[in-house]
Design a protein around this motif. Structure first.
Motif, mmCIF file in Angstrom:
data_model
loop_
_atom_site.group_PDB
_atom_site.id
_atom_site.type_symbol
_atom_site.label_atom_id
_atom_site.label_comp_id
_atom_site.label_asym_id
_atom_site.label_seq_id
_atom_site.Cartn_x
_atom_site.Cartn_y
_atom_site.Cartn_z
ATOM 1 N N TRP A 75 19.264 3.918 -1.657
ATOM 2 C CA TRP A 75 18.542 5.126 -1.267
ATOM 3 C C TRP A 75 17.150 5.169 -1.892
ATOM 4 C CZ3 TRP A 75 20.335 8.310 2.421
ATOM 5 C CH2 TRP A 75 21.695 8.240 2.739
ATOM 6 N N HIS A 76 16.201 5.648 -1.101
ATOM 7 C CA HIS A 76 14.834 5.843 -1.577
ATOM 8 C C HIS A 76 14.446 7.311 -1.388
ATOM 9 C CE1 HIS A 76 14.865 1.487 -1.169
ATOM 10 N NE2 HIS A 76 13.759 1.446 -1.891
ATOM 11 N N LYS A 77 13.825 7.863 -2.413
ATOM 12 C CA LYS A 77 13.382 9.254 -2.363
ATOM 13 C C LYS A 77 11.936 9.308 -1.891
ATOM 14 C CE LYS A 77 13.283 13.497 -5.148
ATOM 15 N NZ LYS A 77 13.580 14.095 -6.480
ATOM 16 N N CYS A 78 11.705 10.065 -0.822
ATOM 17 C CA CYS A 78 10.377 10.138 -0.212
ATOM 18 C C CYS A 78 9.794 11.543 -0.380
ATOM 19 C CB CYS A 78 10.450 9.804 1.275
ATOM 20 S SG CYS A 78 11.202 8.198 1.634
ATOM 21 N N HIS A 104 15.717 -1.420 2.335
ATOM 22 C CA HIS A 104 15.761 -2.566 1.424
ATOM 23 C C HIS A 104 14.660 -2.498 0.374
ATOM 24 C CE1 HIS A 104 18.133 -4.023 4.875
ATOM 25 N NE2 HIS A 104 18.713 -4.838 4.017
ATOM 26 N N ASP A 105 13.532 -1.883 0.739
ATOM 27 C CA ASP A 105 12.418 -1.782 -0.198
ATOM 28 C C ASP A 105 11.561 -0.571 0.164
ATOM 29 O OD1 ASP A 105 10.844 -2.598 2.042
ATOM 30 O OD2 ASP A 105 11.207 -4.698 1.524
ATOM 31 N N VAL A 106 10.507 -0.354 -0.608
ATOM 32 C CA VAL A 106 9.653 0.813 -0.418
ATOM 33 C C VAL A 106 8.944 0.773 0.934
ATOM 34 C CG1 VAL A 106 7.590 1.987 -1.268
ATOM 35 C CG2 VAL A 106 9.334 1.217 -2.883
ATOM 36 N N LYS A 107 8.472 -0.399 1.327
ATOM 37 C CA LYS A 107 7.763 -0.510 2.606
ATOM 38 C C LYS A 107 8.673 -0.133 3.774
ATOM 39 C CE LYS A 107 5.106 -3.673 5.523
ATOM 40 N NZ LYS A 107 5.828 -3.242 6.743
ATOM 41 N N GLU A 108 9.906 -0.628 3.735
ATOM 42 C CA GLU A 108 10.837 -0.304 4.814
ATOM 43 C C GLU A 108 11.193 1.186 4.781
ATOM 44 O OE1 GLU A 108 14.495 -2.626 6.790
ATOM 45 O OE2 GLU A 108 14.912 -1.929 4.747
ATOM 46 N N ALA A 109 11.305 1.748 3.590
ATOM 47 C CA ALA A 109 11.575 3.180 3.470
ATOM 48 C C ALA A 109 10.440 3.990 4.092
ATOM 49 C CB ALA A 109 11.755 3.555 2.003
ATOM 50 N N TYR A 110 9.199 3.538 3.873
ATOM 51 C CA TYR A 110 8.028 4.204 4.449
ATOM 52 C C TYR A 110 8.097 4.180 5.977
ATOM 53 C CZ TYR A 110 3.080 5.227 5.354
ATOM 54 O OH TYR A 110 1.905 5.780 5.803
ATOM 55 N N ASP A 111 8.417 3.030 6.533
ATOM 56 C CA ASP A 111 8.503 2.911 7.992
ATOM 57 C C ASP A 111 9.648 3.758 8.550
ATOM 58 O OD1 ASP A 111 6.385 1.138 7.941
ATOM 59 O OD2 ASP A 111 7.676 -0.642 7.867
ATOM 60 N N ARG A 112 10.759 3.758 7.841
ATOM 61 C CA ARG A 112 11.935 4.464 8.347
ATOM 62 C C ARG A 112 11.796 5.982 8.248
ATOM 63 N NH1 ARG A 112 17.246 0.766 6.634
ATOM 64 N NH2 ARG A 112 16.874 -0.823 8.243
ATOM 65 N N VAL A 126 3.135 10.755 3.460
ATOM 66 C CA VAL A 126 4.180 10.308 2.536
ATOM 67 C C VAL A 126 3.475 9.699 1.327
ATOM 68 C CG1 VAL A 126 6.291 8.955 2.273
ATOM 69 C CG2 VAL A 126 5.641 9.811 4.534
ATOM 70 N N PRO A 127 3.067 10.530 0.368
ATOM 71 C CA PRO A 127 2.272 10.026 -0.758
ATOM 72 C C PRO A 127 3.075 9.291 -1.825
ATOM 73 C CG PRO A 127 2.631 12.374 -0.996
ATOM 74 C CD PRO A 127 3.219 11.994 0.330
ATOM 75 N N GLU A 128 4.406 9.419 -1.782
ATOM 76 C CA GLU A 128 5.188 8.808 -2.863
ATOM 77 C C GLU A 128 6.585 8.430 -2.385
ATOM 78 O OE1 GLU A 128 7.021 10.150 -7.191
ATOM 79 O OE2 GLU A 128 5.199 11.126 -6.447
ATOM 80 N N ILE A 129 7.010 7.222 -2.732
ATOM 81 C CA ILE A 129 8.364 6.751 -2.443
ATOM 82 C C ILE A 129 8.876 6.003 -3.669
ATOM 83 C CG2 ILE A 129 9.822 5.268 -1.011
ATOM 84 C CD1 ILE A 129 7.926 5.670 1.286
ATOM 85 N N THR A 130 10.066 6.369 -4.128
ATOM 86 C CA THR A 130 10.670 5.691 -5.274
ATOM 87 C C THR A 130 12.135 5.392 -4.971
ATOM 88 O OG1 THR A 130 11.226 7.820 -6.292
ATOM 89 C CG2 THR A 130 9.156 6.786 -6.964
ATOM 90 N N GLU A 131 12.626 4.315 -5.547
ATOM 91 C CA GLU A 131 14.047 4.010 -5.383
ATOM 92 C C GLU A 131 14.866 5.022 -6.172
ATOM 93 O OE1 GLU A 131 17.175 0.387 -6.332
ATOM 94 O OE2 GLU A 131 15.104 -0.100 -5.749
ATOM 95 N N SER A 132 15.885 5.561 -5.542
ATOM 96 C CA SER A 132 16.676 6.633 -6.151
ATOM 97 C C SER A 132 17.892 6.071 -6.886
ATOM 98 C CB SER A 132 17.134 7.618 -5.072
ATOM 99 O OG SER A 132 18.050 8.554 -5.595
#
Length: 203
Positions: A75-78, A104-112, A126-132
């Motif tokens: 999970w990634h927190k956006c 799988h990573d931050v870039k994919e989380a951004y796209d998704r 979406v100024p910030e994405i971190t792995e949760s």
């Protein structure tokens, strides 16, 4: 709107070497109250975790929505921001929300996250994405209704309240003509009594 609770669970987990090690994990639970969140997390993990475990903390999460993709369970927190205009004052206001998405990573989380929010009516960033650190998310399912605590004894279901109101209204409508007739009869009786008194005085 869903309400998410963050539950921290502590238990002894077996590592790759076969040794037990105390770990603390975080789970996100969809619930209507702290009581239900606790009941659900014990129910969900009871068949997954071997041995005893302890729920050490439950708190309301600032997550407003989650988006699950089946190919990965990380999970990634956006952080999502957008601007809205106040209908009364006309002033612009910045809104910040947090959402989870598996990737799988931050870039994919951004796209998704952009893919998942493509139906939003306002532009967003979406100024910030971190792995949760959240291990798993438990959304509310229809089968989970049996875990809901019963309502207080002094509260009636809405259907019963409406039925009572309809019955009282029907009785009121049915009794209305009778009440009017009784009032008219009482008025006539009063007039007759007054006439009798006047006749006695005249005699």
């Amino acid at each position: 709107m869903r309400v998410w609770f963050l539950c921290k669970v502590k238990y002894a987990k077996e590592n790759e070497e076969g040794l037990l090690k105390n770990v603390s994990e975080q789970y996100l639970v969809d619930a209507v109250s702290f009581t239900e969140a606790e009941a659900r997390i014990y129910d969900m993990l009871g068949s997954v975790i071997r041995g005893d475990f302890q729920v050490t903390n439950i708190s309301k999460s600032n997550i407003v929505d989650v988006f699950f993709f089946e190919d990965i369970d990380v999970w990634h927190k956006c952080k999502i921001t957008y601007i809205i205009t106040d209908a009364d004052s006309g002033k612009e206001k910045k809104v910040t929300q947090f959402m989870l998405v598996t990737a799988h990573d931050v870039k994919e989380a951004y796209d998704r996250i952009y893919e998942s929010l493509d139906n939003m009516l306002v532009s967003f960033r979406v100024p910030e994405i971190t792995e949760s650190p959240i291990v798993e998310v438990f959304p509310f399912e229809k089968d989970d209704e049996e875990l809901l605590p019963p309502p207080p004894a002094n509260l009636k279901p809405l259907s019963e309240v409406k039925a009572d109101q309809e019955r009282r209204e029907e009785i009121r409508r049915t009794n209305q003509p009778t009440e009017e007739i009784e009032e008219e009869e009482a008025t006539l009786t009063q007039y007759e009594a007054e006439d009798s008194e006047n006749d006695l005085k005249e005699e």
